[in-house]
Design an enzyme around this catalytic site. Structure first.
Site, PDB file in Angstrom:
ATOM      1  N   ASP A   1      48.506  48.862  30.396  1.00 23.27           N
ATOM      2  CA  ASP A   1      47.324  48.581  30.888  1.00 23.27           C
ATOM      3  C   ASP A   1      46.957  47.231  30.725  1.00 23.27           C
ATOM      4  OD1 ASP A   1      44.650  48.312  31.691  1.00 23.27           O
ATOM      5  OD2 ASP A   1      44.225  50.099  30.408  1.00 23.27           O
ATOM      6  N   VAL A   2      46.998  46.420  31.780  1.00 18.35           N
ATOM      7  CA  VAL A   2      47.062  45.018  31.640  1.00 18.35           C
ATOM      8  C   VAL A   2      45.653  44.580  31.118  1.00 18.35           C
ATOM      9  CG1 VAL A   2      48.666  44.538  33.246  1.00 18.35           C
ATOM     10  CG2 VAL A   2      46.404  44.557  34.134  1.00 18.35           C
TER      11      VAL A   2
ATOM     12  N   ASN B   1      51.228  40.632  39.111  1.00 21.44           N
ATOM     13  CA  ASN B   1      50.842  41.254  40.470  1.00 21.44           C
ATOM     14  C   ASN B   1      49.715  42.224  40.264  1.00 21.44           C
ATOM     15  OD1 ASN B   1      51.692  42.330  43.093  1.00 21.44           O
ATOM     16  ND2 ASN B   1      52.096  44.046  42.016  1.00 21.44           N
TER      17      ASN B   1
ATOM     18  N   TYR C   1      36.184  40.466  44.401  1.00 24.18           N
ATOM     19  CA  TYR C   1      37.732  39.955  44.584  1.00 24.18           C
ATOM     20  C   TYR C   1      38.000  38.450  44.794  1.00 24.18           C
ATOM     21  CZ  TYR C   1      42.404  40.463  46.333  1.00 24.18           C
ATOM     22  OH  TYR C   1      43.957  40.253  46.553  1.00 24.18           O
TER      23      TYR C   1
ATOM     24  N   LYS D   1      40.054  35.801  42.262  1.00 28.99           N
ATOM     25  CA  LYS D   1      41.423  35.145  42.923  1.00 28.99           C
ATOM     26  C   LYS D   1      41.121  33.563  42.791  1.00 28.99           C
ATOM     27  CE  LYS D   1      44.037  38.539  43.842  1.00 28.99           C
ATOM     28  NZ  LYS D   1      45.084  38.708  42.827  1.00 28.99           N
TER      29      LYS D   1
END
Length: 254
Positions: A64-65, A91, A159, A163
Site C-alpha cells: 500500500d503506497v 505508477n 487529480y 499531477k
C-alpha cells in the site's frame, strides 16, 4: 550482499494491470529483474508467474503506497533480496469522481492526494535512499505523470492538483539526485487505453460541456517510452516526455 554484475533490478508500482503491467512486462523482456508492487497480490503474482514461465525473474510484493510502513517493508525486501535497485516506475495512482468541486466528498480528495502524491513521495524517498547508499551508487526514478500536470479536464481538481505535485517532485529529485547519480524523469500520459480508461471510448466531457468520444493510444507505446528512458546511461536523462493519442483534444482550444 553480493550480486551479479549483470543484475538490473526495477520496481514497478501498480504493476498488476494497465500501464504498470505493460511496463513490467517490457522491462522483464529487456532483462530486468522486476519487483511488482500493488495492493492486490493475486494480479501481481499472475504477472510474476508468467515471467517465470518465460525464464524471467519477478517478485510480487503486496504494498500500500499510502502506508509508510508498507513502503518501508517493500524496500527492505528489495534490499534484502537483491542488494540494490536500479530503476523505479512510480505508477500507482487513482482518480476521483468527475463532479463539480462543491459536490466532491473530502474523502475522495484525500484518497487521490494520499495515493498520487504521498505514495509517489514515499516510494521515491525510499528509492533515493537505497540508490544513494548502494555500490555502485545511483539509479533512475520515473514518475507517471499526466497531461493533467499541464492542463485539467473538467471536474478533475484532485487529480490535476496531484499531477502538478508529481511534476514538482520530479524536478526536485532531478536536482537533488545530481551528486548521487540519481536521475529522475516524468512520463506525461494522455489517453492510454486501459481497463480504467476504456469508458472514454464511449464519450467524455469536454471543456465546452459537450460529450465526445476521444482517440486512444495503445498502452504499449507508454511502456516503450519507459523502456527508452530506462535504456539511457545515468549521465543522460529525459526530464519530461508526453505520450498521447495524436488527435486527442489537448493541444489547442478545447
Amino acid at each position: 550482499m553480493t550480486t551479479p554484475d549483470s543484475l538490473r533490478v526495477a520496481l514497478v508500482t501498480g504493476a498488476g494491470s494497465g500501464i504498470g503491467r505493460a511496463v513490467a512486462n517490457s522491462l522483464l523482456a529487456d532483462g530486468f529483474t522486476v519487483v511488482l508492487a500493488g495492493r492486490r497480490l493475486e494480479p501481481l503474482q499472475a504477472v510474476a508467474d508468467e515471467a517465470k514461465a518465460n525464464g524471467q525473474q519477478a517478485l510480487a510484493v503486496s504494498t500500500d503506497v499510502t502506508d509508510p510502513a508498507s513502503v518501508d517493508a517493500l524496500f527492505a525486501t528489495i534490499e534484502a533480496t537483491y542488494g540494490r535497485l536500479d530503476l523505479v516506475f512510480n505508477n500507482a495512482g487513482i482518480n476521483a469522481p468527475a463532479v463539480p468541486v462543491d459536490e466532491l466528498d473530502l474523502s475522495h480528495w484525500m484518497n487521490v492526494i494520499n495515493t498520487n502524491v504521498t505514495g509517489v513521495f514515499l516510494c521515491a524517498r525510499a528509492a533515493f535512499g537505497l540508490m544513494r547508499r548502494q555500490v555502485p551508487q545511483g539509479g533512475r526514478i520515473i514518475n507517471n505523470g499526466s497531461i493533467s500536470a499541464h492542463t485539467p479536464r473538467p471536474f478533475t481538481a484532485p487529480y490535476t492538483a496531484s499531477k502538478h505535485a508529481v511534476a514538482g517532485i520530479t524536478k526536485s529529485l532531478a536536482l537533488d539526485g545530481r551528486e548521487y547519480s540519481i536521475a529522475c524523469s516524468q512520463i506525461d500520459i494522455g489517453n492510454a487505453l486501459t481497463d480504467l480508461s476504456v469508458r472514454m471510448t464511449k464519450g467524455v466531457r469536454q471543456a465546452n460541456g459537450t460529450i465526445a468520444v476521444e482517440p486512444m493510444v495503445d498502452v504499449q507505446h507508454v511502456a516503450d517510452a519507459v523502456r527508452y528512458v530506462a535504456s539511457l546511461p545515468l549521465s543522460a536523462n529525459v526530464l519530461n516526455m508526453t505520450v498521447m493519442a495524436t488527435n486527442m483534444p489537448f493541444v489547442g482550444r478545447g
